[in-house]
Design a protein around this motif. Sequence first.
Motif, mmCIF file in Angstrom:
data_model
loop_
_atom_site.group_PDB
_atom_site.id
_atom_site.type_symbol
_atom_site.label_atom_id
_atom_site.label_comp_id
_atom_site.label_asym_id
_atom_site.label_seq_id
_atom_site.Cartn_x
_atom_site.Cartn_y
_atom_site.Cartn_z
ATOM 1 N N LEU A 3 42.076 -9.256 -1.758
ATOM 2 C CA LEU A 3 42.575 -8.448 -2.868
ATOM 3 C C LEU A 3 43.074 -7.130 -2.282
ATOM 4 O O LEU A 3 42.342 -6.145 -2.215
ATOM 5 C CB LEU A 3 41.478 -8.213 -3.910
ATOM 6 N N CYS B 278 40.418 -16.008 -10.092
ATOM 7 C CA CYS B 278 41.426 -15.455 -11.000
ATOM 8 C C CYS B 278 40.815 -14.437 -11.968
ATOM 9 O O CYS B 278 41.392 -13.359 -12.187
ATOM 10 C CB CYS B 278 42.131 -16.576 -11.757
ATOM 11 N N GLY C 98 48.051 -14.263 -4.496
ATOM 12 C CA GLY C 98 47.081 -13.469 -3.741
ATOM 13 C C GLY C 98 46.895 -13.995 -2.331
ATOM 14 O O GLY C 98 46.719 -13.224 -1.386
ATOM 15 N N THR D 281 40.065 -11.207 -9.964
ATOM 16 C CA THR D 281 41.269 -10.444 -9.671
ATOM 17 C C THR D 281 41.644 -9.568 -10.857
ATOM 18 O O THR D 281 41.898 -8.360 -10.718
ATOM 19 C CB THR D 281 42.432 -11.378 -9.318
#
Length: 346
Positions: free
Chosen positions: A128, A149, A322, A152
């Motif tokens: 990240l 997900c 990502g 994030t």
Amino acid sequence: MTFTVAVSGASGYAGGEVLRLLAGHPEVQIGAISAHSNAGERLGSLQPHLHALADRVLDDTTADVLAGHDVVVLALPHGASAAVAAELAERSPRTLVIDAGADHRLESAADWERFYGTDHAGTWPYGLPELPGQRERLAGATRIAVPGCYPTTSILALAPGFAAGLLETRDVVIVAASGTSGAGRAAKPHLLGSEVMGGMSPYGVGGGHRHTPEIEQGLAQAAGEPVQISFTPTLAPMPRGILATATARLKEGVTADRVRAAWEDAYGPERFVHLLPEGQWPTTKAVVGSNHVVMQLAVDPHAGRVIVTAALDNLTKGTAGGALQSMNIALGLPEQLGLEIQGVAP
């Protein structure tokens, strides 16, 4: 220089999204494409939107097939990546291995064992880049764990406030709605169109969702101390996308102007994370197919809380995007390479 990239789990949603993005990346050549139960099948019969790769035949997911590439992306279910990664470490130690599953995200072995029920496989650098200090950890890395997900979305929503010391670390509440692709491609009765269309439903209620410790881990990194959250995911009648609403209590004396300034300072320089102009609120449709995150915030003076709503595409920025963004950093490539595709509308 062109880098060779192998993708395992290519018959699933995450693997298919990785291949879609790699097909538009100017500095990579797609190498082996593998699966497990679908090995031997033509990719185009499983991923018909990947026209340039339609005639490729899926190999079995083995270290023999994956070894020798510059990069290997493991888009496998949780618990399946660790064994493959361990073999690759012996067979192909210089290969950059990117795990899009959960196996190497958590720092706490106790949290892994509690939420996943197996032995902890170890911790890799967390993919990240927008998390404070994370780009430095990814530069030159040979192992990367792609975030979930939900984490994030949730971490990006609140990290600026914790990094700036504006938020209390307890009484953090996050409620997020996800499209059905977040559950993977395997057939499940509760994900049938007739079950999902026209309604929403919660799951993992009461702290039981596996992404809870991962969200706490990311927010704690931003805050510099432990953060305790209450996380409730919901299933929305859409194929892809996440809309998260995250709230936290403001510290005494923190003003709305200071709050907005913290988010503007954090994300003003970012290419893929956008704090919208005041009065404009996020929608999942604005980010479909893109690596972008859009968010808006408000301060509720009555409750003494900040409310942040954030939207992203769970398969792109939430997984495959990502992975490629982190890959670019690790390989010393421009971070945005292959990821500047815009959203789709209507």
